[in-house]
Structure formats: C-alpha cells, structure tokens
Scaffold this active site. Structure first.
Site, short mmCIF file in Angstrom:
data_model
loop_
_atom_site.label_atom_id
_atom_site.label_comp_id
_atom_site.label_asym_id
_atom_site.label_seq_id
_atom_site.Cartn_x
_atom_site.Cartn_y
_atom_site.Cartn_z
N LYS A 168 0.92 -1.37 -0.02
CA LYS A 168 0.10 -0.07 -0.05
C LYS A 168 0.86 1.32 0.00
O LYS A 168 0.73 2.32 -0.63
CB LYS A 168 -0.84 0.02 1.28
CG LYS A 168 -1.46 1.25 1.36
CD LYS A 168 -2.71 1.72 0.64
CE LYS A 168 -3.28 2.92 1.00
NZ LYS A 168 -4.51 3.50 -0.23
N LYS A 236 -0.49 11.38 6.01
CA LYS A 236 -0.19 10.47 6.97
C LYS A 236 0.75 9.29 6.10
O LYS A 236 1.80 8.70 6.46
CB LYS A 236 -1.31 9.58 7.57
CG LYS A 236 -1.26 8.56 8.19
CD LYS A 236 -1.83 7.28 7.75
CE LYS A 236 -3.19 7.55 7.20
NZ LYS A 236 -3.79 6.48 6.60
N1 LIG Z 1 -10.91 7.92 1.46
C1 LIG Z 1 -10.01 7.46 0.60
O1 LIG Z 1 -9.90 7.58 -0.58
C2 LIG Z 1 -8.89 6.44 1.13
C3 LIG Z 1 -8.60 5.22 -0.02
C4 LIG Z 1 -7.93 4.30 0.27
C5 LIG Z 1 -7.54 4.08 1.56
N2 LIG Z 1 -7.86 4.93 2.65
C6 LIG Z 1 -7.54 4.78 3.94
O2 LIG Z 1 -8.68 4.05 4.78
C7 LIG Z 1 -8.60 4.64 6.12
C8 LIG Z 1 -10.01 5.22 6.37
O3 LIG Z 1 -9.99 6.47 5.70
P1 LIG Z 1 -11.47 7.45 5.63
O4 LIG Z 1 -11.17 7.99 4.42
O5 LIG Z 1 -12.66 6.48 5.53
O6 LIG Z 1 -11.27 8.18 6.73
P2 LIG Z 1 -12.32 9.07 7.59
O7 LIG Z 1 -13.43 9.11 6.93
O8 LIG Z 1 -11.51 10.15 8.35
O9 LIG Z 1 -12.89 7.73 8.80
C9 LIG Z 1 -11.85 7.49 9.79
C10 LIG Z 1 -12.45 6.54 10.70
O10 LIG Z 1 -11.74 6.27 12.00
C11 LIG Z 1 -12.16 6.54 13.22
N3 LIG Z 1 -11.24 7.02 14.11
C12 LIG Z 1 -10.22 7.99 13.94
N4 LIG Z 1 -9.69 8.32 14.73
C13 LIG Z 1 -10.08 7.39 15.84
C14 LIG Z 1 -9.45 6.87 17.23
N5 LIG Z 1 -8.63 7.28 17.83
N6 LIG Z 1 -10.18 5.78 17.75
C15 LIG Z 1 -11.35 5.16 17.14
N7 LIG Z 1 -11.72 5.36 15.83
C16 LIG Z 1 -10.96 6.53 15.35
C17 LIG Z 1 -13.18 7.75 12.80
O11 LIG Z 1 -14.09 7.70 13.88
P3 LIG Z 1 -15.08 9.11 14.23
O12 LIG Z 1 -16.11 9.03 13.13
O13 LIG Z 1 -15.34 9.00 15.41
O14 LIG Z 1 -14.17 10.55 13.74
C18 LIG Z 1 -13.77 7.00 11.71
O15 LIG Z 1 -14.77 6.04 11.63
C19 LIG Z 1 -7.37 5.54 6.35
O16 LIG Z 1 -6.37 4.62 6.79
C20 LIG Z 1 -7.12 5.91 4.90
O17 LIG Z 1 -5.72 6.30 4.68
C21 LIG Z 1 -8.86 5.90 2.39
#
Ligand SMILES: NC(=O)c1ccc[n+]([C@@H]2O[C@H](COP(=O)([O-])OP(=O)(O)OC[C@H]3O[C@@H](n4cnc5c(N)ncnc54)[C@H](OP(=O)(O)O)[C@@H]3O)[C@@H](O)[C@H]2O)c1
Length: 286
Positions: A168, A236
C-alpha cells in the site's frame, strides 16, 4: 457468519453497505456513534460499546484513520479481553508495515489471526466493491477469508504479515507523485491557453493516462475539493512511506517533495479537503 466492522467513515460506510448485501450478520461500531446510525436502515446491527462488537465474531474488520487509531482499538484492554480465539482481525486501514507486524504478533499470542489488507480505489472503489485489496498475513488465513474480502473488491495475496501495508505504501508513492504530476500538467496547459478538459480527453489511452489523471484531474479543473480522500490521510501515508524508507535506508527524493507540499497544506488547515487540493499548493507555489 458473524462479522464486526469498526470505523464507519468515508471508506467504512460504503464497504459496510456491500457486506450487508450478503446473508452475514454485520455488527458495526464507530467512535462517534451518531455517524454509524444511518447504516442501521441498511440492516447493520449497531454496537454501542467495543466489547459488544468484539464478542463472538468470526471476522472483525477495522477501517480507521491511522496507526494511532488502529492501536487505540486493537491494543485496547477491552478489545484484547473480549476477542475470541480463532477470530480473524482484518485491518483494512492504511498504516506502517511495522504497526501491522506488531498487531499480528500481539494477536497471535492470544490465538487470534490477523491480516493486513489495506485498499486502493477511493470512495468510488468502496461503493462499487472494486477496491484493490493488498493482503499480508498467513496464506491459509488469507484463503479462509477470501470470500468475505471478495465482497469488498479484488484481493491479492502479497506475502508474510505486514506485506499488504508495504504494498500500500508503494501504491501511495505512485498516488502522491501522480497527483503532483497531474497538478503541474493542468497548471502548464492552462498557462499555454489550452482548455484542460480537452487535454484530459486528448491524453486518454496514451502513456500518461491514469485513473488519477481522469478523476483527480477533473476535480482540479472543476475546483471540486470535497474530500473523497483527505489531505490528512495522504500526508499520513507520505510520512509512513518516508519513515519506512528511512528504517530500510532507502532514498525517496520525489516522495519527500510531495510530503513537504502536503505538510504545507495541513499547516494551512486544509486537512479535511480532498488530496487533489495539492493542485492549489503547487499553483500558488511562488
Ligand atoms: N478515502 C480514501 O480515498 C481512502 C482510500 C484508500 C485508503 N484509505 C484509508 O482508509 C482509512 C480510512 O479512511 P477514511 O477516508 O474512511 O477516513 P475517515 O472518513 O476520516 O474515517 C476514519 C474513521 O476512523 C475513526 N477513528 C479515527 N480516530 C480514531 C480513534 N482514535 N479511535 C477510534 N476510531 C477512530 C473515525 O471515527 P469518528 O467518526 O469518530 O471520527 C472514522 O470512523 C485510512 O487509513 C485511509 O488512509 C482511504
């Protein structure tokens, strides 16, 4: 099968909707419970506490922000006390390979299996269950969980525990640098008096074409920076790339430039905009 899913963010929510199309019982948990409620209407069972989510599951999937968030959940006393022997924990968040390896070892001591299975393809890929899924872990555990992974996208086994996260990071080197390259190409085209939308069309099918050119390029042209993948997530990933490269004595000059540009965006308070906002930072460089 009883499946638990932790993290109902931009990626987690559409992935859960795809799992809910199966006959499996899907329980969900999110730190901010209110953000998970909307998934109840699709058939998800909402757990209000982590111990409730963890108990009696064959598979627990995590889709969380970063290494710290993943460790907060997986290494918590509540999680480790309640997770059952022979459960498979599949972390689909993007973290450092070293974090995945530590979690694999911690869970193995309890007789719990672990796969690192980060994804690429963004929210579009999550919605259409076409995510590229890069899997590290024991091969027999990968095979055992293949059917469930296939409900979310296209899984591929990379190798031993932590290999999924290493793949990744390689993916994110290409994503970060390509977003930078597409930004420069659009800025350049505009300055030469071209319509960038015509350039995107003309490049289709050639060597420079890519999903990023067509998707993020369009976001840049339309100045549509509503987050599908956040600046904070890309930063990140760039930090994790450079940290892992340093540990392995690898020089990555281009990744360093891109990391510094994302760092500037983050300092200016743009963490929650789309990662294609790099375009603006490059446009206003001087
Ligand atoms: N978005 C993309 O295009 C994409 C593509 C590939 C991979 N990713 C990866 O997928 C992952 C999720 O991304 P996302 O875009 O879905 O992010 P996001 O919308 O910001 O969601 C993050 C999630 O993590 C939770 N969280 C954050 N800090 C936490 C903590 N300390 N304890 C417990 N829960 C916590 C959040 O809860 P709350 O709702 O309470 O904040 C939320 O459910 C990341 O690692 C990202 O790098 C993202």
């Amino acid at each position: 099968m009883n499946i638990g899913f932790i993290g109902t963010g931009l990626m987690g929510a559409p992935m859960i909707k795809n799992l809910l199309k199966s006959k499996h019982q899907i329980s969900i948990f999110n730190r901010t419970i209110s953000k998970a409620r909307k998934l109840k209407r699709y058939g998800a069972y909402l757990s209000y506490k982590i111990d409730e989510l963890v108990k009696d599951k064959e598979i627990i999937i995590t889709m969380l922000t970063d290494d710290k968030a993943v460790n907060n959940i997986i290494r918590s006393k509540t999680f480790l006390k309640n997770v059952c022997k022979e459960t498979t924990v599949i972390d689909m968040s993007s973290t450092k390979p070293s974090t995945a390896l530590d979690n694999y070892k911690t869970l193995k001591k309890k007789g719990v299996y672990f796969l690192d299975a980060p994804v690429s393809g963004g929210t579009k890929g999550a919605e259409s269950a076409s995510l590229a899924i890069m899997v590290g872990g024991e091969k027999k555990i990968y095979k055992k969980n293949l059917k469930v992974l296939k409900m979310l996208g296209i899984p591929n086994y990379v190798g031993k525990p932590s290999s999924g996260q290493a793949a990744k990071l390689a993916n994110q080197i290409i994503v970060g640098i390509t977003i930078g390259a597409v930004s420069e190409a659009i800025i350049f085209s505009k300055k030469l008096g071209l319509k960038p939308i015509n350039v995107l069309k003309a490049l289709k099918g050639g060597w420079a074409d890519s999903k990023i050119l067509q998707t993020h390029g369009l976001r840049m042209i339309k100045e549509d920076f509503k987050a599908r993948g956040k600046v904070a997530s890309q930063l990140k990933d760039m930090e994790n790339i450079l940290n892992t490269a340093k540990m392995n004595k690898i020089n990555l000059p281009l990744s360093m430039i891109i990391r510094n540009l994302y760092k500037k965006l983050s300092k200016k308070g743009y963490d929650n905009l789309d990662h294609s906002y790099l375009y603006k930072e490059i446009k206003n460089y001087f």
